[in-house]
Design a protein around this motif. Structure first.
Motif, short mmCIF file in Angstrom:
data_model
loop_
_atom_site.label_atom_id
_atom_site.label_comp_id
_atom_site.label_asym_id
_atom_site.label_seq_id
_atom_site.Cartn_x
_atom_site.Cartn_y
_atom_site.Cartn_z
N TYR A 307 24.47 27.12 32.39
CA TYR A 307 25.61 27.05 33.29
C TYR A 307 26.52 28.26 33.10
CZ TYR A 307 24.33 22.27 34.53
OH TYR A 307 23.68 21.15 34.99
N ARG A 308 26.73 28.67 31.86
CA ARG A 308 27.56 29.86 31.63
C ARG A 308 26.93 31.08 32.29
NH1 ARG A 308 31.55 31.26 28.19
NH2 ARG A 308 31.35 29.33 26.99
N GLU A 309 25.63 31.22 32.15
CA GLU A 309 24.94 32.37 32.74
C GLU A 309 25.07 32.37 34.26
OE1 GLU A 309 20.96 32.25 31.32
OE2 GLU A 309 21.50 32.64 29.23
N ARG A 310 24.96 31.18 34.87
CA ARG A 310 25.08 31.11 36.33
C ARG A 310 26.48 31.48 36.79
NH1 ARG A 310 22.27 25.23 37.52
NH2 ARG A 310 20.14 25.75 36.84
N VAL A 311 27.48 30.96 36.10
CA VAL A 311 28.86 31.22 36.51
C VAL A 311 29.19 32.70 36.33
CG1 VAL A 311 31.28 30.75 35.96
CG2 VAL A 311 29.64 28.86 36.07
N GLN A 312 28.81 33.26 35.20
CA GLN A 312 29.09 34.68 34.96
C GLN A 312 28.38 35.57 35.96
OE1 GLN A 312 28.08 35.20 30.81
NE2 GLN A 312 30.14 34.61 30.13
N GLU A 313 27.15 35.22 36.31
CA GLU A 313 26.41 36.00 37.30
C GLU A 313 27.10 35.95 38.66
OE1 GLU A 313 23.80 38.37 39.24
OE2 GLU A 313 24.02 38.09 37.08
N TRP A 314 27.62 34.77 39.03
CA TRP A 314 28.30 34.64 40.31
C TRP A 314 29.53 35.55 40.37
CZ3 TRP A 314 32.92 33.11 42.52
CH2 TRP A 314 32.89 32.76 43.87
N PHE A 315 30.30 35.58 39.29
CA PHE A 315 31.50 36.42 39.29
C PHE A 315 31.17 37.90 39.16
CE2 PHE A 315 33.69 32.43 38.46
CZ PHE A 315 34.85 32.58 39.20
N ARG A 316 30.02 38.23 38.58
CA ARG A 316 29.63 39.65 38.49
C ARG A 316 29.37 40.24 39.87
NH1 ARG A 316 27.03 38.48 33.37
NH2 ARG A 316 25.13 37.80 34.44
N GLN A 317 29.10 39.40 40.84
CA GLN A 317 28.86 39.88 42.20
C GLN A 317 30.16 40.20 42.94
OE1 GLN A 317 26.46 36.89 44.10
NE2 GLN A 317 24.83 37.02 42.56
N GLN A 318 31.30 40.04 42.25
CA GLN A 318 32.60 40.35 42.84
C GLN A 318 32.78 39.69 44.21
OE1 GLN A 318 33.26 44.57 42.75
NE2 GLN A 318 33.07 44.69 40.53
N PRO A 319 32.91 38.38 44.21
CA PRO A 319 32.97 37.64 45.48
C PRO A 319 34.18 38.03 46.32
CG PRO A 319 33.65 36.25 43.64
CD PRO A 319 33.09 37.49 43.04
N SER A 320 34.01 37.92 47.62
CA SER A 320 35.11 38.18 48.55
C SER A 320 36.09 37.02 48.50
CB SER A 320 34.56 38.35 49.96
OG SER A 320 34.02 37.11 50.42
N ALA A 321 37.23 37.22 49.16
CA ALA A 321 38.24 36.16 49.19
C ALA A 321 37.71 34.91 49.86
CB ALA A 321 39.50 36.66 49.89
N ASP A 322 36.86 35.09 50.89
CA ASP A 322 36.28 33.93 51.58
C ASP A 322 35.51 33.02 50.64
OD1 ASP A 322 37.26 34.18 54.09
OD2 ASP A 322 35.56 35.28 54.89
N ASP A 323 34.88 33.61 49.64
CA ASP A 323 34.10 32.83 48.69
C ASP A 323 34.91 32.46 47.45
OD1 ASP A 323 31.91 32.92 50.33
OD2 ASP A 323 31.03 34.68 49.35
N LEU A 324 35.79 33.36 47.03
CA LEU A 324 36.54 33.15 45.80
C LEU A 324 37.54 32.00 45.93
CD1 LEU A 324 37.43 34.02 42.93
CD2 LEU A 324 39.03 35.60 44.04
N LEU A 325 38.31 32.00 47.02
CA LEU A 325 39.39 31.02 47.14
C LEU A 325 38.88 29.58 47.20
CD1 LEU A 325 41.98 32.79 49.45
CD2 LEU A 325 41.85 32.73 46.96
N PRO A 326 37.82 29.26 47.96
CA PRO A 326 37.33 27.88 47.91
C PRO A 326 36.85 27.46 46.53
CG PRO A 326 36.49 29.00 49.85
CD PRO A 326 37.14 30.05 48.99
N LEU A 327 36.22 28.36 45.79
CA LEU A 327 35.76 27.99 44.45
C LEU A 327 36.95 27.79 43.51
CD1 LEU A 327 32.94 27.61 43.10
CD2 LEU A 327 33.35 29.80 41.98
N ALA A 328 37.97 28.65 43.65
CA ALA A 328 39.17 28.48 42.83
C ALA A 328 39.86 27.17 43.18
CB ALA A 328 40.12 29.66 43.04
N ALA A 329 39.91 26.83 44.46
CA ALA A 329 40.53 25.56 44.86
C ALA A 329 39.75 24.38 44.32
CB ALA A 329 40.62 25.49 46.38
N LEU A 330 38.42 24.46 44.35
CA LEU A 330 37.60 23.35 43.87
C LEU A 330 37.80 23.12 42.37
CD1 LEU A 330 35.51 21.27 44.81
CD2 LEU A 330 33.72 22.91 44.14
#
Length: 754
Positions: A307-330
């Motif tokens: 799970y740590r590897e998956r989460v870190q990989e997702w953030f390494r892709q530098q998500p846009s605001a469209d993707d970042l904000l919903p995940l932060a809200a969740l």
């Protein structure tokens, strides 16, 4: 682990109890001490708040209704596992030995140290300091094994059969330094020490005196604390920086104590490489235990942390605001209905937009300036984007709402694992700065103020996870603001502090925050503190919680009312934990015993006691007293003593009513006959002959009331009083007591049989 002894054995209920047995409490005087009119209205808080009190009381009632509903869900295991180490929110959450103050039995310590490998050279250095000064402070990062090290050091000196004593982290060092009642040959431990409150600070001179007293009595004290403790002058000379043992050596040590598990050379090499990367001894031990039980692949999965590897990989892709904000809200709204989540996501986007309009950079990845606007187009298929934006991290599931059947379920976005939620918050904290967290805090503040209970509960869970990484920020920017705000905000703050107790190193911090709010911090924070001391926090730090609530009960009407409600909630949530129930009942008995006849303190204690006797269960209208008599051995003796105290006071009518409701509830249960008889014996033993006769008279009248004139109730009342009629008083000193008035019971005039 019990911190309080029976009143027959002695208990000090002061705010700074001695760590061992206390003097015999005075015998309660049975002379009636009816409360004086307006007693509860006295106090430092009342005059300035008198006109606002009715509105505030109504709001506080609503807050306690919210807390009650949350505790109902907790008792039903609603929240599940929220911590990577396996701790679960709720009354039964697992914790390491010594986290809850009390006695640590040899068997408990032995289980915790089964695979222990002393780290060198810090273990020997700490052992030398402990032998020389009888006091040592282990400092280091959380998870480095300080707690296990404290137990190992004390057992090395006192032997494996020693019963150790864990003390509260709140002001425990100051209390111990001022105490002259150290038990000879006792080993004491204070885990995750967080410092003293300002007015009880420990000075170097006092620590030196404590060390001398420990040496004189042959006692030993080990304190564990964060690394910053080394900078405190009072403790600096007693600190030893603590380190983890070599992970590979620890792994091999564990394998020698476990059944043999053959490994292929390639698998063994990969396993040892993974082990060498670990920082927490607990993770190494978990992998070693999994190896012979579930195989090498499972042991590797334990160490890989996919799970740590998956989460870190997702953030390494530098998500846009469209993707970042919903995940932060969740991360702060997991499991709420999808429609609620979408509405709050839009609100977060507005906060971000307003912040960006003020001249700040857009909230996007570290180097990505091409992120799309958080507003987006109406035609965007936002729900479908979860399949693209957070693969392996988020899913949707159907769940019914609170009190709804399965046919009323609706879609709710959730993380694929509770671990993912924690890791997402950690990455948000590590990677993003003020540009994200300022609007995010504003948004959280809005949710704490206007969100429904489910939303605010999830906000509290998320903020508690954030506190693992940013405790000071959470305390100063969120908890302090909410604690003196409106009811919704105060409930959210209280729930956050309770969720923080699921993480061992945060539990003492939560206690320290709450204790600081009880002293000269205003009515709002005092009420919030009373709310926070229910549930998990009150379960973990029982004596601290009861002492703080009893102190708050001496204040003005609004704060005192909240303290009494919290004491009732503590008893209601303890219903399934017999040890905690008896602890609370013994505490209340002893407090009453220590109050003087006719004093304001006794009046408050008796009024609080009658509220406890009138309490009903969290999920039913059954009196708590009936449930305790049915399920908790020895509760009858304590309840009988409390009823006797209240019956010869101005709260007599309410006490008789509570007794009748208990008998009505138990009337069809033959298994409780013995407990009811024991209840009557305890009450009779605390009364004079005339007082007992008056009780029989009042009870006879009350049982004619339509609410209580139910077949079986009078027969059970005969079990309570019939076999004891005419018995001589057990204590001749009580025979001169003033007779209870035999005025008719006000709510039991006449009556008919149902």
């Amino acid at each position: 682990m019990a911190d309080v002894t029976d009143p027959d054995d002695g208990l000090d209920t002061s705010l700074a109890p001695a760590p061992d047995e206390d003097p015999e409490p005075p015998v309660p005087d049975d002379v009636g001490s009816a409360p004086q009119a307006g007693d509860e209205g006295l106090g430092p808080d009342r005059p300035a708040e008198q006109r606002r009190e009715p509105d505030e009381r109504e709001e506080d009632d609503r807050g306690y209704d919210d807390l009650r509903r949350v505790h109902q869900l907790v008792n039903n295991n609603f929240y599940g596992v929220v911590d990577a180490t396996g701790a679960a929110f709720g009354m039964g959450a697992a914790s390491s030995p010594g986290l809850a103050p009390g006695t640590i039995e040899p068997e408990e310590a032995g289980r915790a140290l089964r695979f222990y490998l002393p780290p060198q050279p810090c273990f020997d250095e700490a052992l030398d300091k402990l032998r020389e000064n009888a006091l040592v402070v282990l400092t280091g990062q959380d998870g480095c094994g300080r707690g296990a090290g404290s137990l190992a050091l004390l057992r090395e000196i006192l032997g494996d059969a020693a019963r150790l004593r864990s003390l509260s982290p709140a002001n425990a060092l100051a209390d111990l330094a001022a105490s002259r009642d150290l038990r000879p040959g006792q080993g004491y431990v204070i885990l995750d020490y967080v410092g003293e409150l300002p007015d009880r600070a420990v000075q170097a001179y006092e620590v030196g005196r404590l060390s001398e007293e420990l040496r004189r009595t042959g006692s030993y004290l080990v304190v564990t604390a964060a690394g910053a403790t080394r900078r405190r002058l009072a403790l600096r000379d007693h600190c030893v920086p603590w380190h983890t043992p070599d992970p590979v050596e620890l792994f091999e040590h564990c394998r020698q104590l476990l059944p043999h598990a053959p490994l292929a050379p390639d698998t063994e090499q990969e396993l040892l490489e993974r082990v060498g990367e670990q920082r927490r001894p607990a993770d190494v031990v978990a992998a070693a235990v999994a190896l012979p039980q579930e195989g090498a692949e499972k042991a590797l999965d334990t160490l890989r942390d996919l799970y740590r590897e998956r989460v870190q990989e997702w953030f390494r892709q530098q998500p846009s605001a469209d993707d970042l904000l919903p995940l932060a809200a969740l991360a702060f709204l997991e499991g709420v209905p999808e429609r609620t989540f979408e509405k709050e996501c839009a609100a977060l986007a507005v906060h971000v937009h307003d912040w960006e309009q003020s001249g700040e950079r857009p909230v996007v990845g570290a180097d990505d300036e091409k992120g799309t606007s958080p507003g987006g187009a109406v035609t965007r298929q936002s729900r479908a984007r979860w399949k693209e934006r957070a693969v392996g991290l988020v899913r949707t599931e159907h769940r019914p709402g609170r009190g709804r059947d399965a046919g009323r379920s609706e879609r709710r976005p959730v993380f694929t694992s509770s671990r993912v939620r924690e890791l997402v918050i950690a990455e948000l904290h590590d990677l993003y700065g003020y540009g994200l967290w300022y609007p995010l805090r504003q948004w959280l503040g809005d949710l704490a103020l206007r969100g429904d209970l489910d939303t605010r509960t999830e906000v509290a869970r998320g903020v508690a996870l954030l506190a693992r990484h940013a405790l000071v920020e959470v305390d100063e920017n969120l908890l302090k603001v909410w604690s003196e705000g409106l009811t919704n905000q105060r409930v959210t703050a209280a729930l956050t502090l309770q969720f923080m107790c699921d993480v061992e190193h945060l539990a003492p911090q939560a206690l320290n925050i709450v204790v600081s709010w009880t002293d000269n911090s205003g009515q709002g924070r005092a009420v919030t503190a009373a709310m926070a001391l229910t549930g998990r926090l009150g379960s973990l730090y029982r004596l601290d919680a009861l002492n703080a609530l009893w102190s708050l009960a001496q204040r003005g009407e609004r704060v005192a009312f909240s303290a009494r409600r919290s004491l009732v909630l503590l008893l209601q949530t303890a219903e399934l934990d017999p040890e905690r129930v008896l602890f609370i009942l013994r505490y209340v008995r002893t407090v009453i015993a220590r109050t003087g006849p006719g004093s304001r303190e006794r009046s408050i204690a008796l009024r609080t006691t009658v509220q406890l006797l009138e309490a009903v269960g969290l999920e039913t209208d059954e009196p708590v007293t009936a449930a305790l008599l049915r399920t908790v051995p020895d509760s009858a003796r304590h309840l009988g003593s409390l009823w006797a105290d209240v019956l010869h006071s101005g709260n007599r009518s309410r006490a008789v009513g509570a007794l009748c409701r208990t008998l009505v509830q138990l009337r069809d249960d033959p298994s409780v006959t013995g407990a009811v008889r024991e209840l009557g014996e305890a009450m009779r033993g605390a009364m004079t002959g005339r007082q007992w006769a008056a009780l029989c008279h009042h009870l006879s009248i009350a049982l004619k009331h339509p609410d209580y004139a139910i077949p079986g109730a009078r027969q059970l009342a005969q079990v309570l009083i019939g076999s004891l009629r005419g018995r001589a008083p057990t204590d001749p000193r009580r025979t001169t007591a003033r007779r209870i008035s035999t005025a008719p019971f006000p709510s039991a005039q006449g009556g008919r049989s149902k």
